[in-house]
Design a protein around this motif. Structure first.
Motif, short mmCIF file in Angstrom:
data_model
loop_
_atom_site.label_atom_id
_atom_site.label_comp_id
_atom_site.label_asym_id
_atom_site.label_seq_id
_atom_site.Cartn_x
_atom_site.Cartn_y
_atom_site.Cartn_z
N MET A 23 12.08 -21.10 -28.07
CA MET A 23 11.67 -22.30 -28.79
C MET A 23 12.41 -22.42 -30.11
O MET A 23 12.82 -23.53 -30.51
N ALA A 24 12.58 -21.29 -30.80
CA ALA A 24 13.31 -21.32 -32.08
C ALA A 24 14.76 -21.75 -31.87
O ALA A 24 15.30 -22.58 -32.64
N VAL A 25 15.41 -21.23 -30.84
CA VAL A 25 16.81 -21.58 -30.59
C VAL A 25 16.91 -23.02 -30.10
O VAL A 25 17.85 -23.75 -30.45
N TYR A 26 15.96 -23.47 -29.27
CA TYR A 26 15.94 -24.88 -28.86
C TYR A 26 15.81 -25.80 -30.07
O TYR A 26 16.39 -26.89 -30.10
N THR A 27 15.05 -25.36 -31.06
CA THR A 27 14.92 -26.16 -32.29
C THR A 27 16.26 -26.28 -33.01
O THR A 27 16.64 -27.36 -33.47
N SER A 115 26.12 -24.51 -26.85
CA SER A 115 26.06 -23.04 -26.92
C SER A 115 24.64 -22.57 -27.22
O SER A 115 24.15 -21.60 -26.61
N LEU A 116 23.98 -23.24 -28.15
CA LEU A 116 22.60 -22.88 -28.47
C LEU A 116 21.67 -23.15 -27.28
O LEU A 116 20.72 -22.38 -27.04
N THR A 117 21.94 -24.22 -26.56
CA THR A 117 21.13 -24.52 -25.37
C THR A 117 21.28 -23.43 -24.32
O THR A 117 20.29 -23.03 -23.68
N VAL A 118 22.50 -22.94 -24.13
CA VAL A 118 22.73 -21.84 -23.17
C VAL A 118 21.97 -20.60 -23.61
O VAL A 118 21.32 -19.92 -22.80
N LEU A 119 22.03 -20.27 -24.91
CA LEU A 119 21.32 -19.10 -25.42
C LEU A 119 19.81 -19.25 -25.23
O LEU A 119 19.13 -18.31 -24.79
N ALA A 120 19.29 -20.42 -25.56
CA ALA A 120 17.85 -20.66 -25.40
C ALA A 120 17.45 -20.57 -23.93
O ALA A 120 16.38 -20.04 -23.60
N PHE A 121 18.30 -21.09 -23.04
CA PHE A 121 18.02 -21.00 -21.61
C PHE A 121 17.93 -19.54 -21.17
O PHE A 121 17.02 -19.18 -20.40
N CYS A 122 18.85 -18.71 -21.64
CA CYS A 122 18.83 -17.29 -21.27
C CYS A 122 17.56 -16.62 -21.78
O CYS A 122 16.93 -15.81 -21.07
N LEU A 123 17.14 -16.94 -23.01
CA LEU A 123 15.91 -16.37 -23.56
C LEU A 123 14.69 -16.84 -22.76
O LEU A 123 13.79 -16.03 -22.44
N SER A 124 14.67 -18.12 -22.45
CA SER A 124 13.55 -18.66 -21.68
C SER A 124 13.50 -18.06 -20.28
O SER A 124 12.42 -17.71 -19.78
N PHE A 125 14.67 -17.92 -19.66
CA PHE A 125 14.72 -17.30 -18.34
C PHE A 125 14.23 -15.85 -18.41
O PHE A 125 13.50 -15.38 -17.53
N GLY A 126 14.62 -15.15 -19.48
CA GLY A 126 14.12 -13.79 -19.67
C GLY A 126 12.61 -13.76 -19.84
O GLY A 126 11.94 -12.85 -19.34
N GLY A 127 12.05 -14.75 -20.53
CA GLY A 127 10.61 -14.83 -20.70
C GLY A 127 9.90 -15.05 -19.38
O GLY A 127 8.85 -14.44 -19.12
N VAL A 179 11.71 -30.53 -23.87
CA VAL A 179 11.50 -29.11 -23.59
C VAL A 179 10.68 -28.47 -24.71
O VAL A 179 9.78 -27.66 -24.47
N LEU A 180 10.99 -28.82 -25.95
CA LEU A 180 10.21 -28.30 -27.07
C LEU A 180 8.75 -28.76 -26.99
O LEU A 180 7.83 -27.97 -27.26
N LEU A 181 8.52 -30.01 -26.62
CA LEU A 181 7.16 -30.50 -26.46
C LEU A 181 6.45 -29.76 -25.32
O LEU A 181 5.28 -29.39 -25.43
N ASP A 182 7.17 -29.55 -24.23
CA ASP A 182 6.59 -28.87 -23.06
C ASP A 182 6.23 -27.43 -23.39
O ASP A 182 5.13 -26.95 -23.07
N LEU A 183 7.13 -26.72 -24.05
CA LEU A 183 6.86 -25.32 -24.42
C LEU A 183 5.77 -25.24 -25.49
O LEU A 183 4.95 -24.32 -25.48
N GLY A 184 5.76 -26.19 -26.42
CA GLY A 184 4.70 -26.20 -27.43
C GLY A 184 3.33 -26.39 -26.79
O GLY A 184 2.35 -25.73 -27.18
N LEU A 185 3.26 -27.28 -25.80
CA LEU A 185 2.02 -27.46 -25.05
C LEU A 185 1.64 -26.20 -24.29
O LEU A 185 0.47 -25.81 -24.23
N ALA A 186 2.65 -25.52 -23.75
CA ALA A 186 2.41 -24.33 -22.94
C ALA A 186 1.83 -23.19 -23.77
O ALA A 186 0.88 -22.52 -23.36
N VAL A 187 2.39 -22.95 -24.96
CA VAL A 187 1.97 -21.78 -25.74
C VAL A 187 0.72 -22.05 -26.56
O VAL A 187 0.15 -21.11 -27.14
#
Length: 371
Positions: A23-27, A115-127, A179-187
């Motif tokens: 979420m931080a990287v998506y921001t 590039s930041l989107t790719v990094l955030a995707f990798c972190l999210s996939f890891g989560g 995606v930020l809204l979706d993850l914010g709702l999720a957490v």
């Protein structure tokens, strides 16, 4: 506490850290996309306006009159005016250059955003992966797990289209926002501690049915964004073609998007490509219901709305393939169909009780956070 339980608890904590990191990287990616649009606004594009200018009529006015012989004499005939009519799907309008608008610095910020989107995707996939390892099952047992997987899949679809050299970088800002809204709702509202599945979900069909449902939802979302932007771009082109002058903000944003015909085609192709998979999703769910409950179809709320969603998309594709229902009316149908999909997930899971009520969140939880 056993070693296995402690390990699973640690994995769950790691999953939470990875999701928050994503979420931080998506921001950061969101702000980079904003910078791309802001720097791109300095460019004077005006492609659509130029394409919709009645050039033929202007040339006709400049063309010399025609002299013809008439009854032994001569007569001067003026060239007829050329009527230029812009119809949906028939305009010869080039695609916009993208959010960067041809500006080098804007393009740089856009590449940083990717590039930041790719990094955030990798972190999210890891989560998502560590969540699955912590519960030793597929991470789709409740709405929290579905949400984090859905957002990851939606970004994955976007990155795949970019890797295939498709002109979809304009999706970046809209995607990261949702995606930020979706993850914010999720957490916050939907978060659920790691737990085991109810007995009915212990089946290999969980991997087949739910994974395809998530993929379909992610692709339907991309198609819905395309349909929304098509409506805005089509209105913009119509206003220009009729001699109107859109506002500077609308011009700055919409000039850089693909032409309305391109957006219309994009939304149609995306929805048409995934519709067979949605059909398979419903069939797989029916087979799973037969194994779990001894009947293939019982008009449970989730089953009913899955079918309604299927009918809505089938109607859209049929209308889109019919000459009289292209353009705006077909786009409205696409958005209605996606609205059915959204209600099938959020509305049915939260507000309606049925055999598919595995969300672990209800009205009480929503009221506790101010809904």
């Amino acid at each position: 506490m056993t070693l296995a339980a402690a390990t699973n608890e640690n994995l769950a904590e790691i999953s939470n850290v990875l999701i928050y990191s994503a979420m931080a990287v998506y921001t950061l990616a969101f702000f980079a996309y904003i910078a791309e649009w802001l720097f791109g606004s300095r460019s004077k594009v005006a492609r659509t306006a130029a394409a919709l200018t009645p050039k033929a009529e202007a040339q006709a006015k400049k063309a010399p009159a025609v002299t013809v012989n008439q009854a032994g004499g001569t007569a001067v005939l003026e060239r007829p005016k050329v009527v230029v009519r812009a119809a949906t799907g028939s305009r010869d309008v080039p695609d916009g250059p993208g959010a960067h608008g041809g500006d080098a610095q804007g393009d740089l910020y856009g590449r940083i955003a990717i590039s930041l989107t790719v990094l955030a995707f990798c972190l999210s996939f890891g989560g998502v992966l560590t969540r699955a390892l912590s519960v030793e099952r597929a991470p789709w047992g409740n709405m929290y797990e579905f949400n984090i997987t859905f957002s990851t899949t939606a970004v994955g679809v976007y990155l795949l289209l970019l890797a295939l050299k498709k002109n979809v970088r304009w999706l970046g800002l809209f995607l990261t926002t949702s995606v930020l809204l979706d993850l914010g709702l999720a957490v916050t509202v939907l978060y659920t501690e790691s737990d085991q599945l109810v007995p009915a979900l212990h089946s290999y069909w969980l991997y087949i049915h739910v994974s395809t449902a998530i993929l379909c939802g992610a692709v339907f979302y991309v198609g819905a964004v395309g349909a929304i932007l098509y409506l805005f771009k089509d209105s913009y082109e119509n206003k220009l073609a009729s001699g109107g002058k859109p506002g500077s903000f609308a011009t700055s944003v919409l000039e850089r998007l693909p032409a309305s015909a391109s957006l219309d085609k994009f939304a149609y192709r995306v929805n048409a490509a995934v519709f067979p998979l949605w059909t398979f999703t419903i069939i797989a769910g029916a087979i799973w219901a037969g194994d779990a409950w001894g009947r293939y179809w019982g008009w449970d709320p989730k089953e009913t709305w899955s079918f309604i969603t299927w009918v809505a998309y089938a109607g859209y594709l049929h209308a889109r393939a019919t000459a009289g229902w292209k353009g705006r009316r077909a786009a409205y149908l696409a958005l209605i169909a996606f609205g059915c999909w959204l209600f099938n997930y959020y509305g049915v899971n939260i507000f309606v009780s049925g055999k598919h009520s595995y969300a672990d969140v209800g009205l009480g939880a929503l009221r506790s956070v101010g809904f």
